[in-house]
Design a protein around this motif. Structure first.
Motif, mmCIF file in Angstrom:
data_model
loop_
_atom_site.group_PDB
_atom_site.id
_atom_site.type_symbol
_atom_site.label_atom_id
_atom_site.label_comp_id
_atom_site.label_asym_id
_atom_site.label_seq_id
_atom_site.Cartn_x
_atom_site.Cartn_y
_atom_site.Cartn_z
ATOM 1 N N LEU A 107 0.720 -1.273 0.075
ATOM 2 C CA LEU A 107 0.182 -0.037 0.119
ATOM 3 C C LEU A 107 0.775 1.269 -0.105
ATOM 4 O O LEU A 107 1.945 1.337 0.839
ATOM 5 N N LYS A 144 8.555 11.703 -16.677
ATOM 6 C CA LYS A 144 7.347 12.020 -16.141
ATOM 7 C C LYS A 144 6.421 12.683 -16.906
ATOM 8 O O LYS A 144 5.649 13.697 -16.912
ATOM 9 N N ASP A 179 1.274 6.505 -8.334
ATOM 10 C CA ASP A 179 0.535 5.636 -9.085
ATOM 11 C C ASP A 179 1.650 4.982 -9.934
ATOM 12 O O ASP A 179 1.668 3.881 -10.118
ATOM 13 N N TRP A 180 2.774 5.636 -10.176
ATOM 14 C CA TRP A 180 4.010 5.153 -10.963
ATOM 15 C C TRP A 180 4.525 4.149 -10.224
ATOM 16 O O TRP A 180 5.108 3.025 -10.530
ATOM 17 N N SER A 186 0.378 11.711 -14.546
ATOM 18 C CA SER A 186 0.567 10.307 -13.640
ATOM 19 C C SER A 186 1.560 10.860 -12.429
ATOM 20 O O SER A 186 2.721 11.181 -12.645
ATOM 21 N N ALA A 211 2.707 0.816 -10.132
ATOM 22 C CA ALA A 211 2.833 0.075 -11.439
ATOM 23 C C ALA A 211 4.301 -0.929 -11.371
ATOM 24 O O ALA A 211 4.276 -1.606 -11.835
ATOM 25 N N GLU A 212 5.258 0.179 -10.992
ATOM 26 C CA GLU A 212 6.680 -0.367 -11.126
ATOM 27 C C GLU A 212 6.950 -1.375 -10.057
ATOM 28 O O GLU A 212 7.542 -2.382 -10.460
ATOM 29 N N THR A 232 -3.040 5.221 -2.411
ATOM 30 C CA THR A 232 -3.944 6.357 -1.911
ATOM 31 C C THR A 232 -3.365 7.927 -2.163
ATOM 32 O O THR A 232 -2.204 8.000 -1.719
ATOM 33 N N VAL A 233 -4.055 8.787 -2.759
ATOM 34 C CA VAL A 233 -3.388 10.174 -2.811
ATOM 35 C C VAL A 233 -4.377 10.865 -1.987
ATOM 36 O O VAL A 233 -5.398 11.143 -2.340
ATOM 37 N N ARG A 265 -1.411 -0.814 -4.423
ATOM 38 C CA ARG A 265 -2.591 0.188 -4.571
ATOM 39 C C ARG A 265 -2.117 1.441 -3.983
ATOM 40 O O ARG A 265 -1.461 1.576 -2.787
#
Lengths: 341, 341, 341, 341
Positions: free
Chosen positions: C164, C233, C250-251, C246, C254-255, C267-268, C265
């Protein structure tokens, strides 16, 4: 009597409170022994157990998560899964099961019951979308977390004259959105039950700005615009070849900016909504669900699950949990609409 | 249509949310005008009013207290009170009243309705002891505040091996005590509905200490011991001639210390339980009560009040609010007892 | 003496507490009059004012946002801006200004002071990156909100064995990330001051999973990987032609998924961090800043701003606010690293 | 190196965070072994130990209380206490001690150091009254709890036009009172450092009522009126022969009622202030104290304790902890007085 307990599916504040109540009442009032199965149905499938007695449940009432772990393992999709579970229960001398979980977990419980396993269920869904019960534990916690976030966004919305969007949980039902949106004083609430017209949304946004206040939009993750307004909620690739799942909140922000010219920002609350200490109501409900579940075991009410009806905890057939999705009724959405714009 | 709104009796989180919902829906859906009456029944009695329109209710949803003020003024106990109110309503061209309050306030509303005043009621009691409704707003907030206090006391109880007593609200009914006690994991819960045996309480306290943990006792302010165990809950004078009202929490601490030899400390939460921002549930319930109250005005449902039944808001005759006290049923107290000691 | 007050730049809990303290002390101790300028420097530029007296500041202490509004209007970038402000101050008979804001707002104050305007400053940055003061108000609130979110994610991380990621504020400095990460028990903390090696991050993630617990990664919005690890970016377009910015969170998700195979996952928290009621510390600091700012006005300490040093509020030249960015020192980041993995 | 850890004295949020940081850094960076001593100095005195390794400290960061237990056992008051401790440390092969506690615990540590025991200290006082450090952990949590209570009382104070009194901790120093009083917007703050004139207090109360708002009084438990105003804070007996300790909060309520005729109510927060999860700041400070304490062990800085100076954690001689009480300076109290009435 030796009773196995397991928790399946997604995280939900109150799971530990259920486990504690089942064990405390089972030991104290009925003299039962308990076995904890680890990670949902994986536990009985692989005979993976842990000690579950009064010391094991001490202090867990206010804690999020589940001391038994969870998984989405589905024994129905595994060759010989049901037989394996029956064998393991026999081997471990487990007479009955208390299965705590959502649609999937209780669906398995229903099937096992049809195969003669002595099981009772405790319904769990943070989205509150099970038809058989007025409320499920975890929901009130999620609503309070979302409401507190909306409270905090109000001041920023006003100071900066921006549209602030909050994406909350709710894939198929908009309960969290409508409860937190009404409690938080949102200016627009969008739910999966009602396709929204992005033009109408922009109208509410503009109308709010005319009062000299900035709008807050609460959107359930499963909400969708009218057919044709969103070409397709497709997966795009970012510059690094990563799959980018465009959430509805981000889509809304971009679309509102494009159509109204007002800056828009999205907060996706995500997993924050389903972790941590449960509210008083969720602990109360979870504790009472636990008590009544072990009473159901004692009564031999196999194939039943507990449910809240008004202020009473009752038992209903397990199938009711999976019969139909409880969605937000149009009349309630109309009530909320009074406050839009 | 011109509608007067007033709030009477004790403070309760959610009053402002009701006022806001009544005004927002009344203006938006029905085109009504509103008049705010100040300080409960004193307002219409003395024609003391304040502006009540959409700007006036902006931003009040999350705020405790009531923008209309409150009082315990009872026009029934004032010579010519009813006539004075009727005159003032006529003079101010007020066609209908929305009265938000508890037993006393709604009792007056009932009488005024009998004298031909067009009135609808919204029930309010932080103690949750009105028979006509499943829950009242403010109660969930009070329970959460008490539960959070109990959570905090747990660590101190354990570190110091002391008995910690929390006195919560509830003069005639133990709802706050039993909800917060169960949610907080209290070891003893004492409620007005069931006289307690101080010897049994000391037994639970001793039993808890044998588990190597320290006990927490939640006591409703209205709880009393068996006849004879407390000589009389008399008023004593302190060294300075001040009247000392000995609360049940303090009495318990002294008595447990005397009988068990364990140190005991009491926290009296007092007014902290009834102020400040309401929980999401209370804002939701208060908002829906407000919507349905103004619908009742629109329907001409005079002499009715709104109430929660399961997940539905319904209307019931005003008399139901005062017909009987809703107390904690013995079966629920027995559930809680499973966790004592 | 007639004193103007304005707030500029981004939202920050505690702004209202400063305004209240300035006015309360200015009126009570020094007998000053006050004028509120609306929306930062736009106020004096356009002579847009609002009443600012003791009734106007009543009840605002615990409220987020600013009753004076804010903007990023910069009079230095407007032809004749400085002259316009001087004219308006003269016309409104305003003798002195209290300017509450960050680098930009105080930069303007510095320039105006050079042009003879009598101004004192109060520093504001939610990121805590001003070199002249130990802490700024709003920061403690943001850190507590982020920490509470991390607390809630812990249980979900464990129950689901997911990575997370929490993206917190901090474009140029990692103060919120390092404080909330250490307070919340994060397993990796990434800050703008130190480019991170995504391979090392994945190593910490794997190491955490080996303890049978799931990892939580806190990342400041301004953190970046080693050169070359992120191609660029860049802005990508989604299926609907919307620009997709992005974020680093999130990057990372994914990475990490791509490199470790573990689900991740993000959370922003976004604007939730800068709204709502301030913590006790922020109210205390903001109140003291307000007191000392009006003392500085009384002392004629023009061109000075207030600052916290240890437990003392002092005054320092306004230029110090903009001289250098206060970043997280390497030694502190090394302390935090002890807990990684 | 084998290091013993103990916690002594009263409960304080952050104790577990210190223990965790000491062990995490000690194991990871220095490869030390740890022994937990139970219940403060009773542990080494009776060789009562518990396992203290990385699994033992997992998950304790956000929890109140102390996993090692606490007591007020003072080996200096026990015949041969020092020798007994030295023997036990030798027998258990413990090379060094980390003692976490207040004046008493650190006083013992100082004496043991003089007798050649290798000890470093971590200061702890919820009252924030240790002269050697800017702040101690636990204090910020207590201030936030008290401030939240004051926030909640504001609405009730206003709705009912009552004087509401909050008694907070602080026997010898008014830090909690002055911080929470200023943060909560109290109208009167009374601290042990300054004897108060009850007539002046009543004057502030009356003055507040004239603004149409009701007053809130925050009083530290150790505050006292001018000589002669309180005959004697004597122990009275209630009707049942129980000793009644009249707290200053209750005395104030009675006295204000008697002198002004306004109703007054007191909330005594008590142990609620010192339990439960610590704030982000307290976890941060406690974690850094733990890191620096184990660094001090590594540096052989025996007889030293950690302390906060500005934003830096430093080490100072243990004696400084007990040298003088840090009280609220008159200048700070004068700042607060600006807001009285």
């Amino acid at each position: 009597m030796r009773v196995g307990v397991l928790t399946g599916g997604g995280d939900c504040p109150g799971l530990n409170a259920v486990i504690r109540a089942v064990v405390r009442k089972g030991v104290t009032d009925y003299g039962y022994d308990f076995v904890g199965f680890r990670d949902g149905w994986r536990g009985p499938l692989e005979a993976d157990t842990q000690t579950l007695d009064i010391p094991a449940v001490r202090g867990i009432l206010p804690r999020g998560g589940t001391i038994l772990g969870s998984s989405r393992t589905n024994p129905m999709k595994i060759e010989g899964g049901v037989e394996k579970i029956r064998e393991n229960l026999a081997k471990l001398e487990v007479d009955a099961l208390v299965a705590i979980g959502g649609e999937d977990t209780l669906g398995v419980a229903t099937r096992l019951h049809e195969h003669g396993v002595q099981v009772v269920g405790v319904p769990k869904t943070i989205d509150n979308d099970l038809g058989a019960t007025d409320y499920t534990f975890g929901f009130d916690t999620a609503v309070n977390i979302a409401t507190e976030a909306i409270d905090r966004l109000h001041t920023t919305a006003e100071s900066h004259r921006r549209v602030l969007i909050v994406e909350v949980m709710g894939r198929h039902a908009g309960w969290i959105a409508i409860h937190s949106g009404m409690a938080g004083g949102a200016n627009v609430i969008l739910i999966p039950e009602q396709q929204f017209d992005i033009e109408q949304v922009c109208g509410w946004v503009e109308s709010r700005f005319r009062t000299n206040y900035a709008p807050i939009v609460v959107v359930a993750e499963g909400a969708v615009p009218l057919d044709g307004q969103m070409v397709t909620k497709d997966q795009s690739l970012d510059a690094f070849g990563h799959v980018k799942l465009s959430g509805i909140g981000d889509w809304l922000a971009a679309e509102i900016e494009r159509r109204t010219g007002h800056e828009a920002r999205t907060t996706v609350l995500g997993h924050v909504q389903r972790g941590g200490t449960p509210t008083a109501f969720d602990r109360w409900l979870a504790t009472r669900f636990g008590f009544h579940a072990i009473d159901a075991v004692h009564d031999g009410a196999w194939g039943q699950m507990v449910a809240l009806r008004g202020v009473d905890v009752v038992t209903v057939p397990l199938q009711e949990a999976t019969r139909e999705l409880k969605t937000v009724p149009p009349s309630l959405y109309d009530e909320a609409k009074t406050l839009f714009g």
